[in-house]
Design a protein around this motif. Structure first.
Motif, PDB file in Angstrom:
ATOM      1  N   HIS A  64       3.702  10.536   6.317  1.00 51.98           N
ATOM      2  CA  HIS A  64       4.639  10.082   7.348  1.00 51.98           C
ATOM      3  C   HIS A  64       3.914   9.037   8.187  1.00 51.98           C
ATOM      4  O   HIS A  64       2.824   9.292   8.687  1.00 51.98           O
ATOM      5  N   GLY A  65       4.495   7.858   8.333  1.00 48.52           N
ATOM      6  CA  GLY A  65       3.736   6.760   8.924  1.00 48.52           C
ATOM      7  C   GLY A  65       2.795   6.224   7.854  1.00 48.52           C
ATOM      8  O   GLY A  65       3.165   6.192   6.678  1.00 48.52           O
ATOM      9  N   GLY A  66       1.593   5.833   8.221  1.00 46.71           N
ATOM     10  CA  GLY A  66       0.678   5.345   7.194  1.00 46.71           C
ATOM     11  C   GLY A  66      -0.640   4.893   7.776  1.00 46.71           C
ATOM     12  O   GLY A  66      -0.782   4.750   8.991  1.00 46.71           O
ATOM     13  N   LEU A  67      -1.607   4.668   6.872  1.00 46.27           N
ATOM     14  CA  LEU A  67      -2.918   4.190   7.320  1.00 46.27           C
ATOM     15  C   LEU A  67      -2.863   2.698   7.645  1.00 46.27           C
ATOM     16  O   LEU A  67      -3.445   2.246   8.630  1.00 46.27           O
ATOM     17  N   THR A  68      -2.162   1.915   6.823  1.00 48.86           N
ATOM     18  CA  THR A  68      -2.093   0.470   7.087  1.00 48.86           C
ATOM     19  C   THR A  68      -1.229   0.164   8.317  1.00 48.86           C
ATOM     20  O   THR A  68      -1.395  -0.870   8.942  1.00 48.86           O
ATOM     21  N   ILE A 119       6.616   2.804   8.065  1.00 51.40           N
ATOM     22  CA  ILE A 119       6.184   3.419   6.807  1.00 51.40           C
ATOM     23  C   ILE A 119       4.961   2.686   6.250  1.00 51.40           C
ATOM     24  O   ILE A 119       4.764   1.504   6.487  1.00 51.40           O
ATOM     25  N   GLU A 120       4.170   3.432   5.480  1.00 50.98           N
ATOM     26  CA  GLU A 120       2.986   2.871   4.824  1.00 50.98           C
ATOM     27  C   GLU A 120       3.338   1.609   4.022  1.00 50.98           C
ATOM     28  O   GLU A 120       4.306   1.596   3.261  1.00 50.98           O
ATOM     29  N   GLY A 121       2.558   0.553   4.230  1.00 54.04           N
ATOM     30  CA  GLY A 121       2.741  -0.687   3.464  1.00 54.04           C
ATOM     31  C   GLY A 121       3.873  -1.567   3.939  1.00 54.04           C
ATOM     32  O   GLY A 121       4.099  -2.641   3.378  1.00 54.04           O
ATOM     33  N   PHE A 164       0.861  -1.181   0.000  1.00 52.04           N
ATOM     34  CA  PHE A 164       0.000   0.000   0.000  1.00 52.04           C
ATOM     35  C   PHE A 164       0.896   1.229   0.000  1.00 52.04           C
ATOM     36  O   PHE A 164       1.980   1.202   0.572  1.00 52.04           O
ATOM     37  N   GLU A 165       0.431   2.283  -0.666  1.00 49.16           N
ATOM     38  CA  GLU A 165       1.219   3.525  -0.668  1.00 49.16           C
ATOM     39  C   GLU A 165       0.406   4.657  -0.072  1.00 49.16           C
ATOM     40  O   GLU A 165      -0.833   4.604  -0.088  1.00 49.16           O
ATOM     41  N   SER A 166       1.109   5.651   0.427  1.00 42.61           N
ATOM     42  CA  SER A 166       0.402   6.794   1.013  1.00 42.61           C
ATOM     43  C   SER A 166      -0.571   7.383   0.002  1.00 42.61           C
ATOM     44  O   SER A 166      -0.254   7.473  -1.200  1.00 42.61           O
TER      45      SER A 166
END
Lengths: 92, 220
Positions: free
Chosen positions: B102-106, B4-6, A48-50
């Motif tokens: 910065h960081g991420g949802l996942t 980080i995201e993902g 997944f990417e931002s």
């Protein structure tokens, strides 16, 4: 005395932080961790990417600064208001 | 530093969301009660949130030539405990994930668990243990430092569990130590700076407000 100790501690921490850095890098520790992940598991692909990333490092810096500024204004305003209220009640 | 995201496999992302969700939900309820309470408490809740906002925006350069940032959770931990800190940290982490990349949802569940739950919980335990024996500022300093360092140890464990160097517990431990080695050189001084800033601010808040002095058992 305590203030001098605190100031000395901060100074030492600052010297440690700036004394040993390798020139030119200063990337985030999160990116360094990402590189370690790639070393441990080269087959891993982030899935997944931002949704949105700042289009340039300048805009990223602006947004981080904005974040700090908003927080700083809130702290300054509320502490100022609380202390003013306290000193006003002392006068009554 | 946030993951980080993902960069967490789906399974681990879900595990950390599962752990974080009930704590953040409880913290949300407690925060709602705080907001409905007297204006002084409300003001200090806003100051605690703002402190997290400010400190987590500061990228501090460190030993390895990389940068990292404080967590800023110390004031909230001392004034309100870990549950409200979990809610406040979630807001900041969401802001950074959505607006700064910065960081991420996942990885939000994992980042909330480390920065908003486990770090503050250990910081709060240290504060409660030390407070009867040392003054407010020293106890706050220790709480903020421990909250910071614990946050990054948990992040190391989260990455180590997701990316073990070999199968089994030994591989997880080995990878955790590898990640902890990456962060420790940055976070040890950053944690000390964070502790000093939190101690300074809590001293000022206590000095300027009698209700805080009483609540935190400041007698002089």
């Amino acid at each position: 005395m305590n203030r001098w100790l605190a100031a000395g501690g901060l100074l030492i921490a600052g010297l440690i932080m700036f004394s040993f850095g390798s020139a030119g890098a200063w990337g985030g520790a999160d990116a360094v961790a990402g590189e370690k992940v790639e070393l441990i598991d080269p087959t891993y692909e982030p899935w997944f990417e931002s949704l949105w990333t700042p289009p340039s490092s300048e805009i990223e810096t602006l947004l981080f600064s904005l974040q700090a500024a908003i927080g700083g204004i809130v702290i300054g305003y509320l502490i100022g208001r609380t202390s003013t209220r306290e000193s006003s009640s002392d006068l009554l | 530093m946030h993951i980080i995201e993902g960069f967490l496999p789906g399974f681990w992302a879900l595990v950390w969301f599962g752990i974080a969700t009930p704590v953040v939900s409880y913290g949300t309820l407690k925060t709602a009660r705080l907001v409905k309470s007297d204006s002084i408490n409300k003001s200090h809740g806003a100051v605690a949130a703002a402190f997290i906002f400010v400190l987590s925006a500061l990228k501090i350069p460190s030993v390895t030539g990389s940068t990292s940032h404080p967590t800023g959770t110390g004031i909230s931990v001392v004034l309100f405990g870990p549950a409200i800190t979990a809610f406040l940290s979630t807001i900041v982490l969401l802001y950074q994930a959505l607006l700064l990349g910065h960081g991420g949802l996942t990885t939000l569940g994992a980042n909330v668990t480390s920065m908003g739950i486990v770090g503050p919980l250990f910081g709060w335990l240290v504060f409660r243990s030390l407070r009867p024996y040392v003054d407010l500022q020293k106890a706050t300093f220790a709480a903020a430092v421990v909250a910071n360092w614990t946050t990054y140890l948990v992040t190391s464990l989260q990455l180590g569990a997701a990316f073990p160097t070999e199968a089994g517990i030994g591989g997880i431990v080995d990878a955790t130590l590898t990640f902890a080695g990456v962060f420790s050189v940055t976070q040890i001084p950053v944690g000390i700076v964070e502790g000093a800033l939190a101690a300074g601010l809590i001293g000022y808040i206590a000095m300027s407000n009698e209700s805080v002095r009483n609540r935190l058992q400041v007698t002089a």
